[in-house]
Design a protein around this motif. Structure first.
Motif, PDB file in Angstrom:
ATOM      1  N   SER A  89       0.822  -1.206   0.000  1.00  0.00           N
ATOM      2  CA  SER A  89       0.000   0.000   0.000  1.00  0.00           C
ATOM      3  C   SER A  89       0.858   1.259   0.000  1.00  0.00           C
ATOM      4  O   SER A  89       0.557   2.237  -0.710  1.00  0.00           O
ATOM      5  N   LEU A  90       1.921   1.234   0.792  1.00  0.00           N
ATOM      6  CA  LEU A  90       2.758   2.428   0.940  1.00  0.00           C
ATOM      7  C   LEU A  90       3.613   2.715  -0.287  1.00  0.00           C
ATOM      8  O   LEU A  90       4.220   3.790  -0.384  1.00  0.00           O
ATOM      9  N   ARG A  91       3.666   1.780  -1.235  1.00  0.00           N
ATOM     10  CA  ARG A  91       4.387   2.058  -2.477  1.00  0.00           C
ATOM     11  C   ARG A  91       3.724   3.175  -3.290  1.00  0.00           C
ATOM     12  O   ARG A  91       4.370   3.824  -4.114  1.00  0.00           O
ATOM     13  N   TYR A  92       2.434   3.377  -3.041  1.00  0.00           N
ATOM     14  CA  TYR A  92       1.682   4.389  -3.780  1.00  0.00           C
ATOM     15  C   TYR A  92       1.606   5.713  -3.023  1.00  0.00           C
ATOM     16  O   TYR A  92       0.897   6.629  -3.451  1.00  0.00           O
ATOM     17  N   VAL A  93       2.312   5.769  -1.898  1.00  0.00           N
ATOM     18  CA  VAL A  93       2.221   6.952  -1.041  1.00  0.00           C
ATOM     19  C   VAL A  93       3.603   7.589  -0.909  1.00  0.00           C
ATOM     20  O   VAL A  93       4.582   6.896  -0.614  1.00  0.00           O
ATOM     21  N   PRO A  94       3.725   8.915  -1.139  1.00  0.00           N
ATOM     22  CA  PRO A  94       5.027   9.572  -0.945  1.00  0.00           C
ATOM     23  C   PRO A  94       5.446   9.537   0.520  1.00  0.00           C
ATOM     24  O   PRO A  94       4.608   9.402   1.421  1.00  0.00           O
ATOM     25  N   TRP A  95       6.720   9.724   0.725  1.00  0.00           N
ATOM     26  CA  TRP A  95       7.290   9.588   2.064  1.00  0.00           C
ATOM     27  C   TRP A  95       6.624  10.510   3.075  1.00  0.00           C
ATOM     28  O   TRP A  95       6.389  10.123   4.221  1.00  0.00           O
ATOM     29  N   ASP A 151       3.634  11.427   3.486  1.00  0.00           N
ATOM     30  CA  ASP A 151       2.334  10.985   3.998  1.00  0.00           C
ATOM     31  C   ASP A 151       2.326   9.521   4.434  1.00  0.00           C
ATOM     32  O   ASP A 151       1.297   9.020   4.909  1.00  0.00           O
ATOM     33  N   SER A 152       3.443   8.826   4.277  1.00  0.00           N
ATOM     34  CA  SER A 152       3.452   7.379   4.541  1.00  0.00           C
ATOM     35  C   SER A 152       3.129   7.055   5.997  1.00  0.00           C
ATOM     36  O   SER A 152       2.397   6.091   6.284  1.00  0.00           O
ATOM     37  N   LYS A 153       3.639   7.854   6.938  1.00  0.00           N
ATOM     38  CA  LYS A 153       3.388   7.586   8.352  1.00  0.00           C
ATOM     39  C   LYS A 153       1.910   7.772   8.683  1.00  0.00           C
ATOM     40  O   LYS A 153       1.310   6.960   9.416  1.00  0.00           O
ATOM     41  N   ALA A 154       1.294   8.818   8.143  1.00  0.00           N
ATOM     42  CA  ALA A 154      -0.119   9.084   8.423  1.00  0.00           C
ATOM     43  C   ALA A 154      -1.010   7.998   7.805  1.00  0.00           C
ATOM     44  O   ALA A 154      -1.980   7.547   8.429  1.00  0.00           O
ATOM     45  N   TRP A 206      -8.649   9.286   2.168  1.00  0.00           N
ATOM     46  CA  TRP A 206      -7.444   9.234   1.354  1.00  0.00           C
ATOM     47  C   TRP A 206      -7.662   8.953  -0.129  1.00  0.00           C
ATOM     48  O   TRP A 206      -6.735   9.115  -0.932  1.00  0.00           O
ATOM     49  N   ASP A 207      -8.863   8.546  -0.538  1.00  0.00           N
ATOM     50  CA  ASP A 207      -9.067   8.187  -1.947  1.00  0.00           C
ATOM     51  C   ASP A 207      -8.839   9.353  -2.907  1.00  0.00           C
ATOM     52  O   ASP A 207      -8.455   9.153  -4.064  1.00  0.00           O
ATOM     53  N   GLU A 208      -9.085  10.559  -2.434  1.00  0.00           N
ATOM     54  CA  GLU A 208      -8.874  11.722  -3.296  1.00  0.00           C
ATOM     55  C   GLU A 208      -7.404  11.848  -3.703  1.00  0.00           C
ATOM     56  O   GLU A 208      -7.090  12.287  -4.813  1.00  0.00           O
ATOM     57  N   HIS A 209      -6.505  11.448  -2.803  1.00  0.00           N
ATOM     58  CA  HIS A 209      -5.071  11.586  -3.082  1.00  0.00           C
ATOM     59  C   HIS A 209      -4.441  10.267  -3.534  1.00  0.00           C
ATOM     60  O   HIS A 209      -3.630  10.239  -4.465  1.00  0.00           O
TER      61      HIS A 209
END
Length: 406
Positions: A267-273, A275-278, A306-309
């Motif tokens: 999941s976190l592969r699609y999230v920049p660093w 925002d990854s913690k949140a 989070w779906d918007e982002h």
């Protein structure tokens, strides 16, 4: 006697040195044991076969062997027929120091122990020389490690228990030289938890392609079934495409549980660093929910936020939802046993520490050899059942009454 011997030793060098007391005692003890072997041999021959001309002692042969005390110059006793015209050779075969053997037992075990920790053959040779003064070539060390090849083959084909309540399946990667070029290959690892709650590595397999694949996992699972593993209650695996279908093809009744740790990583592969913690924090209410209904509500809340982002994250969870929800059949205290592959991740970490010293393996056999020896070391720490196993057993007996009986 020891007090008298030590009375003349004034320093550690006089005890442990190149010509120290310990080395002298080892030499004398080995030679005395060999003499005892020859005595037994001669007496046995006289009793067993009186028609064959008896043998007698015939002096000694010099032999240099490597030991934990360095090089030992031994006098090996020998025998010969008493009749001078007899063409028969001596029949004495030493057991303690067999013919053609140049190392005393104990040194081989140290070689294997060093090799199992990822030490190269050249480094092992240097360590043996520094520690014991034993001059053992890298070629001989390779010969010693090759002796485990038959053990590896027997271990890979050994019969398995008919039932393992939990089985973890994962893969790690090594570089192997194949047809003259270096190829990254997946090593498939299967770890089982038996009825007593103890870990048992069921086998290692090297893939034919450079990536982990469900097709090869199907081959691995078929091999497990052919070796006697008839049923698995719960299989814990990562989110590899087609993996649940491969498990179902061989074990149709097995409950597939997706590893939550792998799911979070994907999941976190699609999230920049930034925002990854949140995002990781907001995923916790999903898999830590007390009930399935709470988990579904938590996933909806996550998607709303989070779906918007990052819409791909909630889609991953929805796509794998069927293989995530089995954990909600179990109480909180035993879910961690089931929903993560921590057990096999720990094994893989230990294996990686060993294989990272090898940039490239010359062939598949060398991979099996090193990993087998490393696993023997790792399994020595598996001396108790996994945490909360008794509680897990009770739930297995309730959920699978026909397949699992206490």
């Amino acid at each position: 006697m020891l007090d008298e011997l030590l009375s003349d030793c004034q320093s550690p060098e006089e005890i442990l040195g190149e010509s120290g007391l310990l080395k002298q005692l080892t030499k004398r003890l080995v030679e005395r044991a060999l003499a005892g072997e020859l005595n037994h041999h001669l007496k046995t021959r006289e009793v067993v076969d009186e028609t064959v001309p008896s043998n007698s002692r015939n002096g000694h042969s010099p032999k240099t062997v490597q030991s934990e005390q360095g090089e030992l110059e031994l006098a090996i006793p020998r025998d010969s027929p008493q009749e001078r015209l007899c063409q028969r050779q001596g029949t004495f075969e030493p057991v303690l120091v067999p013919k053609h053997q140049r190392r005393l037992s104990g040194l081989d075990e140290k070689i294997l122990a060093l090799y199992a920790r990822g030490t190269s053959t050249r480094d092992i040779a240097l360590q043996l020389e520094e520690l014991y003064g034993a001059h053992v070539s890298p070629a001989i060390i390779s010969e010693v490690t090759d002796t485990v090849s038959e053990d590896v083959k027997a271990w890979q084909c050994r019969p398995l228990d008919e039932l393992y309540p939990i089985v973890y399946l994962d893969a790690l990667y090594v570089n192997i030289k194949v047809a003259g070029r270096v190829s990254k290959r997946a090593v498939y690892v299967v770890l089982g938890i038996n009825r007593e709650g103890n870990k048992d590595l069921l086998g290692l397999w090297i893939g034919e392609a450079e990536a982990e694949g469900a097709k090869f996992w199907l081959k691995v699972l078929t091999d497990l079934k052919n070796r006697g593993l008839k049923d698995i209650l719960m299989a814990c695996c990562d989110g590899l495409k087609g993996f649940p279908q491969a498990i179902e093809a061989v074990y149709p009744q097995t409950q597939v549980q997706l590893c939550i740790v792998h799911l979070i990583r994907n999941s976190l592969r699609y999230v920049p660093w930034k925002d990854s913690k949140a995002v990781a924090t907001d995923l916790k209410p999903i898999y830590r929910a007390a009930t399935l209904e709470e988990a579904e509500a938590a996933l909806e809340d996550f998607a709303t936020k989070w779906d918007e982002h990052y819409p791909a994250v909630s889609q991953i969870w929805l796509r794998h939802w069927e293989n995530i929800i089995p954990i909600f059949d179990y109480p909180m205290e035993i879910r961690r046993v089931i929903y993560t592959t921590n057990a096999i991740e720990s094994v893989n970490r230990s294996l990686r520490k060993v294989i990272k010293t090898k940039a490239v393996f010359p062939d598949e056999e060398s991979v099996f050899k090193l990993m087998y020896l490393a696993m023997n070391n790792i399994s020595k720490r598996w001396n108790r059942p996994i945490k909360n196993w008794r509680a897990a057993l009770s739930h297995f007996a309730i959920l699978f009454p026909e397949r699992f009986k206490l």
